[in-house]
Design a protein around this motif. Sequence first.
Motif, short mmCIF file in Angstrom:
data_model
loop_
_atom_site.label_atom_id
_atom_site.label_comp_id
_atom_site.label_asym_id
_atom_site.label_seq_id
_atom_site.Cartn_x
_atom_site.Cartn_y
_atom_site.Cartn_z
N GLU A 181 -43.61 13.04 -32.75
CA GLU A 181 -42.94 12.42 -34.17
C GLU A 181 -41.76 13.25 -34.46
O GLU A 181 -41.53 14.28 -33.41
CB GLU A 181 -43.62 12.86 -35.06
CG GLU A 181 -44.55 13.91 -34.85
CD GLU A 181 -45.80 14.64 -35.81
OE1 GLU A 181 -45.88 14.14 -36.72
OE2 GLU A 181 -45.84 15.88 -35.53
N GLN A 182 -40.77 12.65 -35.31
CA GLN A 182 -39.67 13.16 -35.54
C GLN A 182 -39.70 14.26 -37.12
O GLN A 182 -41.04 13.72 -37.96
CB GLN A 182 -39.22 12.16 -36.20
CG GLN A 182 -38.69 10.84 -35.68
CD GLN A 182 -37.65 11.69 -34.82
OE1 GLN A 182 -37.49 12.72 -35.09
NE2 GLN A 182 -37.25 11.06 -33.52
N VAL A 183 -39.46 15.53 -36.35
CA VAL A 183 -39.76 16.35 -37.83
C VAL A 183 -38.58 16.92 -38.17
O VAL A 183 -37.26 17.63 -37.30
CB VAL A 183 -41.08 17.98 -36.94
CG1 VAL A 183 -41.90 16.76 -36.58
CG2 VAL A 183 -39.92 18.40 -36.23
N GLU A 184 -38.44 17.56 -39.11
CA GLU A 184 -37.33 18.72 -39.99
C GLU A 184 -37.16 19.78 -39.57
O GLU A 184 -37.98 20.05 -39.94
CB GLU A 184 -37.07 17.89 -41.20
CG GLU A 184 -36.83 16.46 -41.61
CD GLU A 184 -36.72 16.25 -42.30
OE1 GLU A 184 -36.88 17.28 -43.94
OE2 GLU A 184 -35.87 15.04 -43.56
N VAL A 185 -36.37 20.17 -39.09
CA VAL A 185 -35.73 21.67 -39.29
C VAL A 185 -34.81 22.13 -39.19
O VAL A 185 -34.13 21.78 -39.42
CB VAL A 185 -35.98 22.18 -37.37
CG1 VAL A 185 -37.72 21.46 -37.10
CG2 VAL A 185 -34.93 21.09 -36.35
N LYS A 186 -34.58 23.39 -40.20
CA LYS A 186 -33.35 24.42 -40.24
C LYS A 186 -32.71 24.89 -39.12
O LYS A 186 -33.73 25.51 -38.30
CB LYS A 186 -33.75 25.20 -41.45
CG LYS A 186 -34.00 24.14 -42.81
CD LYS A 186 -34.30 25.31 -43.52
CE LYS A 186 -34.98 24.75 -44.85
NZ LYS A 186 -35.72 25.14 -45.68
N LYS A 187 -31.66 24.48 -38.94
CA LYS A 187 -30.91 25.02 -38.11
C LYS A 187 -29.06 25.11 -38.23
O LYS A 187 -28.52 24.42 -39.18
CB LYS A 187 -30.94 24.07 -36.85
CG LYS A 187 -31.55 24.56 -36.10
CD LYS A 187 -30.92 23.54 -35.01
CE LYS A 187 -32.43 23.33 -33.56
NZ LYS A 187 -32.45 22.64 -31.96
N LYS A 188 -28.74 26.59 -38.09
CA LYS A 188 -27.41 26.57 -38.13
C LYS A 188 -26.36 25.80 -37.49
O LYS A 188 -26.42 25.39 -35.31
CB LYS A 188 -27.37 28.39 -37.50
CG LYS A 188 -28.12 28.88 -38.50
CD LYS A 188 -27.58 30.52 -38.29
CE LYS A 188 -28.10 31.35 -39.50
NZ LYS A 188 -27.69 32.61 -39.41
N ASN A 189 -25.11 25.22 -38.02
CA ASN A 189 -23.95 24.41 -37.08
C ASN A 189 -22.94 25.79 -36.70
O ASN A 189 -23.70 26.50 -36.62
CB ASN A 189 -23.36 23.19 -38.49
CG ASN A 189 -22.69 24.24 -39.33
OD1 ASN A 189 -22.90 25.39 -39.28
ND2 ASN A 189 -22.62 23.23 -40.00
N LYS A 190 -22.39 24.91 -36.25
CA LYS A 190 -21.27 25.94 -35.44
C LYS A 190 -20.03 26.88 -36.21
O LYS A 190 -19.68 27.78 -35.80
CB LYS A 190 -20.22 25.18 -35.01
CG LYS A 190 -20.78 23.70 -33.73
CD LYS A 190 -19.82 23.63 -33.35
CE LYS A 190 -20.07 22.55 -31.85
NZ LYS A 190 -19.53 21.72 -31.39
N ASN A 191 -20.26 26.37 -37.71
CA ASN A 191 -19.67 26.94 -38.86
C ASN A 191 -20.63 28.00 -39.68
O ASN A 191 -20.39 28.82 -40.38
CB ASN A 191 -18.95 26.20 -40.03
CG ASN A 191 -18.45 25.32 -39.81
OD1 ASN A 191 -17.85 25.17 -38.88
ND2 ASN A 191 -18.40 23.53 -39.85
N GLY A 192 -22.41 28.51 -38.50
CA GLY A 192 -23.12 29.10 -39.63
C GLY A 192 -23.69 28.46 -40.48
O GLY A 192 -24.50 29.65 -41.34
N LYS A 193 -23.35 27.34 -40.81
CA LYS A 193 -24.55 27.13 -41.87
C LYS A 193 -25.91 26.37 -41.34
O LYS A 193 -25.53 25.98 -40.75
CB LYS A 193 -23.44 26.23 -42.42
CG LYS A 193 -22.51 26.41 -43.41
CD LYS A 193 -21.46 25.39 -44.30
CE LYS A 193 -20.13 25.93 -45.09
NZ LYS A 193 -19.37 24.70 -45.89
N VAL A 194 -26.22 26.32 -42.16
CA VAL A 194 -28.13 26.09 -41.76
C VAL A 194 -27.75 24.22 -42.33
O VAL A 194 -27.96 24.12 -44.35
CB VAL A 194 -29.28 27.04 -43.18
CG1 VAL A 194 -30.21 26.12 -43.13
CG2 VAL A 194 -29.46 27.88 -42.64
#
Length: 360
Positions: A181-194
């Motif tokens: 199943e597809q779940v939503e997770v929080k991650k930091k991108n290359k710019n450091g933003k969540v």
Amino acid sequence: MKLLDTLKHGVKNNADRGRKKVMKDERRLKSSRFNGRMAFSFVFWVVFLGVIFLTFLSWSRTGFLNEKVNGYQDKAAAQIASLNEVGFANSPAGEDYSRQFMDTYINVPDDEKQREERSKALQSFLAEGLEVGQLENLSEFKGKRVLKSASLYDVKDISEAAASYVYRIEYELFKIVEKKEQVEVKKKNKNGKVEVVKEEKTTRKDESLGKKQQMIVVRLGTDGNFFNVMEQPYYQALPNETRLTAIADKTDQADKNTKVESELQQFVTQFFTSYTTNSTEEMSYLMETPESLKDLYEYKKGLEGFVVYDGEKKGQYIVKTLVLLQETNTGLQSKHPFTLVVSKQNNKFYVHELKHTKGG
């Protein structure tokens, strides 16, 4: 002349006295020697007979001891023969060992690492030349098996060095269901933003395939010190359920006596009232072998299936009935079967025998 005659007479008298004294002394000496021989003979025979008597006692005691020793040896031999017949494998230690093997064998985890540990544990139970791979193949089994219950049902094919343990078991099978199943997770991108992104996650869930009951047979062997599983365990179907016939009153109906039924029913009611309120000592006035249910049950004055038969002796009656008793302080009621052998003594009934059954 007179003087000469007197001297001669005196000499003669002295000679006679001397000869008599010698003869007397000789007789005394002979008597003494005779008494000594008697004493020696007496002591000899006493010692001789004593030796014979002690020899006889020794022989008897030796024979008795030999008989006892032979008896012990025979008993020991019988016990050894019995042990050989029953077999060392048919022992509490053998039962415990077979149960440990069965617990390990039936429980199959779904985790690969746990399965490897199980395989090593199983191998330690097996006799030399028998491998786990010869017992099972789990490559296609994508689930798990869980033992729910097990009870020893029988021990068969018994010998001195082996026995087959038959267990009745219940186990549950599970299959592993994987769900993506597809779940939503929080991650930091290359710019450091969540930021919130979607990822695919796989979940595993145990889905029961139901419970099963079977018989399993484990063949166990021993060298007298250690146990091993000698062959692959195998399954059997459950034994057929059979029902026995309940115990029935087999008394000859021709002996039924309805004339005294009312009188005896009144006595039996009084008897069971006393049976649940009087002590055992007090019940000795009503029955030959006294017993009591005082402080355990209360009589609820209910007699079912009350029947009276003529007894084997004249004036004797056999009473059969179900008695309703209530457990003290709980209110739980149960029906108890009784057979009473009763006779009348001094215009009073007396219970000669009480059986906790209506059969016979």
